[in-house]
Design an enzyme around this catalytic site. Structure first.
Site, PDB file in Angstrom:
ATOM      1  N   LYS A  99      -4.301  11.042   0.102  1.00 32.28           N
ATOM      2  CA  LYS A  99      -3.275  11.619   0.969  1.00 32.28           C
ATOM      3  C   LYS A  99      -2.369  12.580   0.213  1.00 32.28           C
ATOM      4  O   LYS A  99      -2.197  13.728   0.599  1.00 32.28           O
ATOM      5  CB  LYS A  99      -2.434  10.504   1.599  1.00 32.28           C
ATOM      6  CG  LYS A  99      -3.254   9.428   2.262  1.00 32.28           C
ATOM      7  CD  LYS A  99      -4.043   9.945   3.461  1.00 32.28           C
ATOM      8  CE  LYS A  99      -4.918   8.842   4.058  1.00 32.28           C
ATOM      9  NZ  LYS A  99      -5.728   9.311   5.184  1.00 32.28           N
ATOM     10  N   ASP A 121       0.860  -1.168   0.000  1.00 35.36           N
ATOM     11  CA  ASP A 121       0.000   0.000   0.000  1.00 35.36           C
ATOM     12  C   ASP A 121       0.903   1.226   0.000  1.00 35.36           C
ATOM     13  O   ASP A 121       1.535   1.542   1.012  1.00 35.36           O
ATOM     14  CB  ASP A 121      -0.906  -0.017   1.245  1.00 35.36           C
ATOM     15  CG  ASP A 121      -1.908   1.128   1.247  1.00 35.36           C
ATOM     16  OD1 ASP A 121      -2.863   1.077   2.037  1.00 35.36           O
ATOM     17  OD2 ASP A 121      -1.736   2.086   0.455  1.00 35.36           O
TER      18      ASP A 121
END
Lengths: 442, 442
Positions: A276, A237
């Site tokens: 993000k 990830d």
């Protein structure tokens, strides 16, 4: 005497009544305290400052500038056929231009050290969906994924709730900066075996949440060697890849694969998202990049349950294919995050608090273990509560991240203004001073 | 002689390797034929006309007009905080304004005959996600949902693939216009019981796909009585509710509940989406409306895996709160669909083909059973193939919808221009003429 017979209420599934959604954990008290008394510079300067939310708010101006200059990104170029086509486009392959833009963006983030083929990109409504989807594809109910601790608390729900898959932790600790070791991998695998649980893969977050640091190349190679030997999968990830403070410190698993001619790549899958790096969590933009053809095909079909709005794909295709914009964004975003990181680490240092040496992400991993009377979970919880209610800061305790060592906390620094961060640091400083004084008196 | 030892490929889950995704069905040949030779009025007038895709293209101009006049719906009102707040908004409750707008729109579609509380609206990325999510919540793996046939082929994947839940059909046939009867419900329930399968609910689509007809109030009342007597759930997929040809003919289960003061409503859940009524399948806008608090809470948490892009929520909140727009849209859309339906029915009748009397949706349910050599699935498949390869029309055969009477086909009419529909009708006319001529000569 009449007996009231209550109509039996209609039942729900086991998944529905289970607690794997995770919201009954004590840490939700933190969110509650913030919701009831949120800090505001002007109206509520003594409120709770939210430092438990990993959001990136430092680079919005760059996005806004882009949107100002490029209205065609959001009005379909003012041509009717464009709106129409876009509104009708529900193909689970995703917009070709969007996939191309994502592949390109991912390459830029890695400084061109890895290539991404747009045909291997599968779109999902956020990384939350991507991680769950991969879990459905790689593991059966009752099987396990190995995940290094400390890890993102959301994984407990995302990877386990509907899938029935388990998480077996790979224990990491401060003795070596929480780095993942071959011994720890082996130990986790054996632990699963001893419980008769079949391990299907390892899931790493790189850069790490909550550590805020990148994984070394040599460790990535060890992990790859481990999963190859066990013939299991590796999910990387890389949601914080664009938030590494310098371009060169982050090594992606894709670079390691490219360096070895993609040998054994069929077991590797990369998750990415714009929540993000670009600060767009509301837009639900996630991707799975898999080197395994069958996984790509299956994930694509499964993404029908969680596609990205074609309106949003269109906007991002525009934005991310603008290389001038992306290069400037990536560069500036890194610098600003580094500056924030330095600010918080210095501030904490002045207050006598050490943090793990970080180089990425939207948070730092703070060590408050010296403050614990005893190195226990209960003490950590008590300390967390006083930071929440006395210092009025909502930070994330290591326990919620399954950290085996009590006393570590994740503190977010990019979801607020510099002024607010200053206020938070001052409060911490005062808190530490008070404790020092109390120690002296006692 | 060296023996090549093939390295074991890394395994995938049972869900991944199953074929419940449904794409290996013979009907994909229809899509393939269309993709390879798509009709185009100018460039390819002898190509395959796509009549297997239930899309609504008749009212785009109304949407485009709205967008022309309301740029603030897509540019965040040119205020910085508008974009920022929207981009950050990932709350699984969904934008309050959007939920209000959806509740309002759903009320208008039902002519104000039912009220919807915005706090019961759960957002999902499309109805596909909504139906799967409800299945996860209402049933355990191995349990069953009862679904009246013929039904939308996508349910086989959406409701069963990842959930492990089964579908037991409620058989309906042409003897009574495919209406759902208490006997058929009872029979399906008993069939499940005899296989030791626990029935958790009934799922109806109202208006029906593929029938293109609304369910009568009395039938809805019978279904409600049935699920109450068995203490199971009722999911009403009302995705075509805004596509009924008149405002009054559609009766929603919401109205039946309101009329009985919401007694027993905790077992009822409504699915809605903007993919059909508004022609926006690409935007992934679905909702679950549940009268059951626990289902609302759980569905909301689970929707984290499939949220609607906040950018898209914003646009639709704007559009759907504009009552002038929505009232006009609903009315005009109905009229245009009704006109298209008349056109196709008349055209088919002129060719000697009868259809089920319809009053809603984007398709008609055409009866070609007189053309079958034998009333079998095999004959239906042969007929379907000649429609595809000779007549160059991709239509959906009843067997793909699990219809127990062979020879029925779903024909979409709203995903093309009137001219194209005319061409399709001409081709059908010629096809029927040719068959008559062949019969005469034989």
């Amino acid at each position: 005497m009449a007996i009231e017979i209550e109509t039996p209420s209609v039942g729900l599934s086991k998944v529905a009544v289970s607690e794997t959604h995770g919201e009954d954990s004590p840490y939700f008290a933190g969110w509650k305290a913030y919701d009831e008394n949120p800090y505001n510079e002007a109206y509520n300067p003594s409120g709770v400052i939210q430092m438990g939310l990993a959001e990136n708010q430092v680079s919005f101006d760059l996005l806004e500038e882009y949107l100002e200059k490029h209205s065609e990104a959001t009005n379909w170029g003012n041509t009717s056929c464009c709106f129409r086509e876009n509104a009708l486009f529900q193909d689970y392959h995703g917009l070709k231009s969007f996939r191309k833009a994502m592949a390109s963006f991912m390459e830029q983030i890695r400084g061109g050290r890895a290539k991404f083929n747009p045909e291997r990109i599968v779109i999902t409504a956020g990384a939350t969906a991507a991680n769950e989807l991969l879990t459905f594809i790689l593991a059966d109910p009752g099987d396990a994924l190995l995940i290094p601790t400390p890890y993102y608390p959301g994984f407990d729900r995302d990877l386990r709730w509907r899938t029935g898959v388990r998480i077996v932790p790979i224990n990491c600790d401060s003795s070596n900066n929480f780095e993942i070791t071959p011994e720890a991998l082996e130990a986790a695998y054996n632990e699963a075996e001893s419980m008769n649980i079949k391990v299907r893969g390892v899931l790493i977050t790189n850069p790490s949440n909550p550590l805020g640091s990148t994984i070394k190349r040599s460790i990535l190679e060890e992990i790859l060697e481990f999963v190859t030997r066990k013939n299991i999968h590796l999910i990387s990830d890389e949601i914080y890849s664009g938030s590494a403070f310098s371009c060169t410190e982050f090594v992606s698993i894709s670079e390691v694969l490219e360096a070895r001619g993609y040998q054994d790549a069929e077991r590797v899958h990369v998750v990415y998202s714009l929540s993000k790096d670009l600060g767009l969590p509301g837009f639900r933009v996630g991707t799975i990049y898999s080197y395994n053809d069958k996984v790509v095909t299956t994930a694509r079909r499964m993404s029908s349950f969680t596609l990205i709005s074609s309106q949003t794909q269109q906007l991002l295709a525009s934005m991310l294919s603008d290389v001038e914009f992306t290069q400037n964004y990536i560069k500036n975003n890194r610098e600003r995050l580094r500056k924030r990181y330095e600010m918080i680490v210095d501030g904490l240092k002045k207050a006598g608090i050490k943090s793990l040496k970080g180089n990425a992400g939207l948070f730092c991993w703070m060590n408050l273990s010296p403050l614990l009377e005893e190195p226990t979970k209960e003490n950590e919880l008590a300390l967390w509560k006083s930071i929440l209610h006395e210092v009025k800061l909502n930070i994330s305790p290591g326990l919620s991240c399954h950290c085996s060592e009590p006393g570590w906390f994740r503190v977010c620094f990019a979801n607020m203004s510099e002024q607010t961060l200053e206020v938070a640091l001052r409060r911490i400083h005062d808190f530490m001073n008070k404790r020092e004084c109390m120690k002296t008196i006692v």
